[in-house]
Design an enzyme around this catalytic site. Structure first.
Site, PDB file in Angstrom:
ATOM      1  N   GLU A 140       0.844  -1.205   0.000  1.00  0.00           N
ATOM      2  CA  GLU A 140       0.000   0.000   0.000  1.00  0.00           C
ATOM      3  C   GLU A 140       0.879   1.255   0.000  1.00  0.00           C
ATOM      4  O   GLU A 140       0.637   2.204  -0.741  1.00  0.00           O
ATOM      5  CB  GLU A 140      -0.920  -0.034   1.224  1.00  0.00           C
ATOM      6  CG  GLU A 140      -2.107   0.892   1.129  1.00  0.00           C
ATOM      7  CD  GLU A 140      -3.014   0.779   2.357  1.00  0.00           C
ATOM      8  OE1 GLU A 140      -2.771  -0.093   3.214  1.00  0.00           O
ATOM      9  OE2 GLU A 140      -3.965   1.573   2.453  1.00  0.00           O
ATOM     10  N   GLY A 181      -8.806   5.000   7.059  1.00  0.00           N
ATOM     11  CA  GLY A 181      -9.634   4.847   8.241  1.00  0.00           C
ATOM     12  C   GLY A 181      -8.978   3.908   9.256  1.00  0.00           C
ATOM     13  O   GLY A 181      -9.105   4.089  10.458  1.00  0.00           O
ATOM     14  N   ALA A 182      -8.268   2.873   8.744  1.00  0.00           N
ATOM     15  CA  ALA A 182      -7.719   1.866   9.652  1.00  0.00           C
ATOM     16  C   ALA A 182      -6.196   1.794   9.665  1.00  0.00           C
ATOM     17  O   ALA A 182      -5.619   1.241  10.585  1.00  0.00           O
ATOM     18  CB  ALA A 182      -8.291   0.487   9.313  1.00  0.00           C
ATOM     19  N   SER A 183      -5.520   2.329   8.627  1.00  0.00           N
ATOM     20  CA  SER A 183      -4.052   2.351   8.688  1.00  0.00           C
ATOM     21  C   SER A 183      -3.527   3.627   8.047  1.00  0.00           C
ATOM     22  O   SER A 183      -4.247   4.345   7.353  1.00  0.00           O
ATOM     23  CB  SER A 183      -3.452   1.123   7.985  1.00  0.00           C
ATOM     24  OG  SER A 183      -3.495   1.266   6.586  1.00  0.00           O
ATOM     25  N   THR A 184      -2.250   3.898   8.332  1.00  0.00           N
ATOM     26  CA  THR A 184      -1.604   5.074   7.731  1.00  0.00           C
ATOM     27  C   THR A 184      -0.222   4.663   7.255  1.00  0.00           C
ATOM     28  O   THR A 184       0.435   3.826   7.881  1.00  0.00           O
ATOM     29  CB  THR A 184      -1.574   6.261   8.719  1.00  0.00           C
ATOM     30  OG1 THR A 184      -1.115   7.424   8.031  1.00  0.00           O
ATOM     31  CG2 THR A 184      -0.654   6.019   9.917  1.00  0.00           C
ATOM     32  N   GLN A 185       0.221   5.224   6.126  1.00  0.00           N
ATOM     33  CA  GLN A 185       1.502   4.845   5.533  1.00  0.00           C
ATOM     34  C   GLN A 185       2.415   6.055   5.353  1.00  0.00           C
ATOM     35  O   GLN A 185       1.937   7.144   5.023  1.00  0.00           O
ATOM     36  CB  GLN A 185       1.307   4.214   4.140  1.00  0.00           C
ATOM     37  CG  GLN A 185       0.720   2.839   4.125  1.00  0.00           C
ATOM     38  CD  GLN A 185      -0.766   2.813   4.472  1.00  0.00           C
ATOM     39  OE1 GLN A 185      -1.201   2.192   5.437  1.00  0.00           O
ATOM     40  NE2 GLN A 185      -1.565   3.521   3.721  1.00  0.00           N
TER      41      GLN A 185
HETATM   42  N1  LIG Z   1     -14.845  13.679   2.640  1.00  0.00           N
HETATM   43  C1  LIG Z   1     -14.400  12.779   3.523  1.00  0.00           C
HETATM   44  C2  LIG Z   1     -14.201  11.445   3.115  1.00  0.00           C
HETATM   45  C3  LIG Z   1     -13.737  10.537   4.066  1.00  0.00           C
HETATM   46  N2  LIG Z   1     -13.511  10.933   5.321  1.00  0.00           N
HETATM   47  C4  LIG Z   1     -12.994  10.010   6.332  1.00  0.00           C
HETATM   48  O1  LIG Z   1     -11.630   9.774   6.035  1.00  0.00           O
HETATM   49  C5  LIG Z   1     -11.226   8.524   6.551  1.00  0.00           C
HETATM   50  C6  LIG Z   1     -10.351   7.781   5.625  1.00  0.00           C
HETATM   51  O2  LIG Z   1     -10.983   7.610   4.433  1.00  0.00           O
HETATM   52  P1  LIG Z   1     -10.248   6.774   3.312  1.00  0.00           P
HETATM   53  O3  LIG Z   1      -8.929   7.347   3.000  1.00  0.00           O
HETATM   54  O4  LIG Z   1     -11.194   6.595   2.197  1.00  0.00           O
HETATM   55  O5  LIG Z   1     -10.002   5.390   4.129  1.00  0.00           O
HETATM   56  P2  LIG Z   1     -10.146   3.902   3.654  1.00  0.00           P
HETATM   57  O6  LIG Z   1      -9.446   3.762   2.351  1.00  0.00           O
HETATM   58  O7  LIG Z   1     -11.548   3.470   3.686  1.00  0.00           O
HETATM   59  O8  LIG Z   1      -9.359   3.124   4.829  1.00  0.00           O
HETATM   60  P3  LIG Z   1      -8.000   2.263   4.786  1.00  0.00           P
HETATM   61  O9  LIG Z   1      -7.105   2.889   3.773  1.00  0.00           O
HETATM   62  O10 LIG Z   1      -7.436   2.372   6.169  1.00  0.00           O
HETATM   63  O11 LIG Z   1      -8.388   0.873   4.445  1.00  0.00           O
HETATM   64  C7  LIG Z   1     -12.493   7.799   6.962  1.00  0.00           C
HETATM   65  O12 LIG Z   1     -12.534   7.849   8.362  1.00  0.00           O
HETATM   66  C8  LIG Z   1     -13.612   8.624   6.378  1.00  0.00           C
HETATM   67  O13 LIG Z   1     -14.711   8.619   7.228  1.00  0.00           O
HETATM   68  C9  LIG Z   1     -13.709  12.255   5.690  1.00  0.00           C
HETATM   69  O14 LIG Z   1     -13.476  12.610   6.850  1.00  0.00           O
HETATM   70  N3  LIG Z   1     -14.160  13.161   4.785  1.00  0.00           N
HETATM   71 CA   LIG Z   2      -7.216   3.833   1.764  1.00  0.00          CA
END
Ligand SMILES: Nc1ccn([C@@H]2O[C@H](COP(=O)(O)OP(=O)(O)OP(=O)(O)O)[C@@H](O)[C@H]2O)c(=O)n1
Ligand SMILES: [Ca+2]
Length: 479
Positions: A140, A181-185
């Site tokens: 990732e 939402g669950a990890s950061t890189q």
């Molecule tokens: N306009 C937006 C869109 C998304 N989020 C929030 O941003 C976070 C991360 O979103 P995203 O990068 O899409 O995370 P995912 O890809 O779903 O998670 P991961 O990469 O960890 O699997 C989430 O908590 C989502 O609620 C936000 O605050 N405002």
């Molecule tokens: Ca993501």
């Protein structure tokens, strides 16, 4: 055979589709590129993004079939975007990230069932399905870094640099910061060599150049899981008897009720459910940035470091180097706070004061000002802004000075910054290890350069002649 006239020649365009199955939601991306320029850099770009309705696929652990069904609408959209005659040759990939990594840790067989359900939907589409899998945190990070450097043109060597081999490798790359939402890189090319820990070290050869890249993915430190970590740590430190907790990371007047069982149902919270005398948590915001920062600080363990330098939790981090592009939630949050529009980068003290002011605003006022923003997002921008500052400043060590090297970016050109493009470029072998042979200069540039050199030569000769054999009429003024 009848020859049909007036039909435009079909453009020689290829397509590729990647589904980003994130912890909070799934996005489908359609990319296109001219077939004959496949190995050039910077030619692939995004033509469509479709946001899948509902939860991220890991959210369907109770009803795994629904994970597959949820993708149908966006797969239909992709069929409209890609010309029908090319459906069969268009590859589709699905990569799942930290939400599925967590679900696999928690219950492998349910995670497998979710993947089978999404495979079923993708197999039944007319596209060329290439597989659905959970990608590692390392991948990732790596693919996010490849995406932004590809889109920023950092792998490109300008033609004229080929004349000057010593300058050819001078062009830098940009580091990548991704907050999910669950990890950061965090991924970048450090100055310091070698990279002290094997699991943080990647080696690439791209377009004829070697890159030694540092990367780390912090599982559980995406913004949703980080909030859970913080709440669990707050609960541990508190002496609440009824589950009421004052939370400085939410606006004054904000109230949130959570089930304790929801808080403790994943591997991020190590201690598991404790014997608490209540089943619900009543969070009451009081919007205090400084206190919020202090409570967040507790989720970063900086007490031990087995390397020359660390970020937190004993993870190696070499000194930060060069420019950084920060995307996904780093961008969503900063963009909401209007910290990406004006002169970018916005200085760190201004970012801090903006977050501080925003956190202190009463919830009813914030809600009235942004009625169209989902309440889940809106209520968490105070926490998220503070978390981003803690992570970047205290976690990674971006000082006031280094902060200026961070560019918050959502899109580069028409393409979203994220790992999906890099993933597709890699799986379709579109990034060659060696530089494709090119003529150092095009014919037109060559002729132009020759004419320019000739003109310079003539001018120099004329000047010389004028200096040493000045005509009498011009010498007059010198007497
Ligand atoms: N306009 C937006 C869109 C998304 N989020 C929030 O941003 C976070 C991360 O979103 P995203 O990068 O899409 O995370 P995912 O890809 O779903 O998670 P991961 O990469 O960890 O699997 C989430 O908590 C989502 O609620 C936000 O605050 N405002
Ligand atoms: Ca993501």
């Amino acid at each position: 055979m009848a020859v049909s006239q007036n039909k435009p020649l079909p453009k020689n365009i290829k397509y590729g589709i990647v589904l980003d199955a994130g912890s909070s939601h799934t996005n489908l991306y359609v990319y296109e590129w001219p077939a004959e320029k496949e190995n050039d850099t910077g030619v692939v770009h995004q033509v469509e993004v479709c946001k899948v309705e509902g939860l991220g696929i890991s959210g369907y652990s109770q009803d795994t079939e629904k994970a597959g069904l949820s993708l149908q609408q966006c797969m239909k959209r992709a069929q409209e975007v890609v010309p029908e005659q090319q459906h069969g040759e268009t590859p589709v990939y699905l990569g799942a990230t930290a939400g599925m990594r967590l679900l696999s840790l928690q219950n492998r067989s349910i995670a497998d069932r979710v993947l089978s359900a999404v495979e079923k939907t993708l197999h039944s589409s007319p596209f060329n399905f290439q597989g659905a899998r959970v990608i590692s945190g390392q991948e990732e990070g790596a693919y996010g870094w490849i995406t932004i450097n590809y889109l920023l043109g950092n792998f490109k060597q300008p033609g004229w640099l080929n004349f000057l081999p010593h300058l050819r490798s001078s062009r830098g790359t940009s580091g990548a910061l991704d907050l999910g939402g669950a990890s950061t890189q965090i991924t970048f090319v450090p100055d310091q060599e070698p990279i002290e820990s094997q699991e943080n070290s990647l080696h690439f050869r791209l377009y004829g150049k070697n890159y030694n890249v540092y990367t780390h993915s912090f599982l559980c430190y995406g913004k949703d899981q980080a909030l859970r970590l913080k709440l669990a740590s707050d609960l541990q430190a508190s002496s609440t008897r009824n589950g009421s907790l004052l939370d400085p990371c939410f606006h004054p007047g904000y109230l949130r009720i959570m089930n304790i069982s929801d808080l403790y149902t994943n591997p991020c919270i190590a201690n598991g459910e404790q014997q608490l005398p209540f089943t619900q948590l009543h969070l009451q915001g009081n919007g205090d940035y400084q206190r919020c920062r202090t409570t967040i600080q507790k989720i970063f363990n900086t007490s031990h470091c087995p390397y020359s330098s660390c970020s937190f939790n004993g993870i190696f981090l070499p000194p930060l180097q060069g420019e950084f592009g920060a995307f996904s939630a780093f961008y969503f949050v900063m963009n909401f706070l209007n910290l990406t529009t004006e002169k970018n980068p916005v200085p760190l003290d201004k970012v801090t004061s903006t977050v501080e002011r925003f956190c202190s605003r009463p919830w009813h006022e914030v809600k009235a000002e942004f009625p169209k923003i989902k309440e889940k997002y809106l209520s968490e921008y105070c926490f998220s802004g503070t978390y981003i500052l803690s992570l970047l400043e205290n976690g990674y060590g971006f000082t006031t000075e280094k902060w200026e090297s961070i560019q918050f970016l959502g899109k580069i050109g028409s393409s979203d910054a994220g790992w999906t493009l890099g993933y597709m470029l890699n799986l379709t072998n579109m990034i060659p290890a060696e530089k494709p042979p090119t003529r150092p200069l095009s014919h037109a540039s060559y002729v132009g350069l020759m004419v320019f050199c000739s003109l310079v030569l003539v001018a120099v000769l004329l000047l010389g002649w004028l200096t040493f054999h000045k005509p009498k009429c011009l010498q007059k003024g010198l007497i």
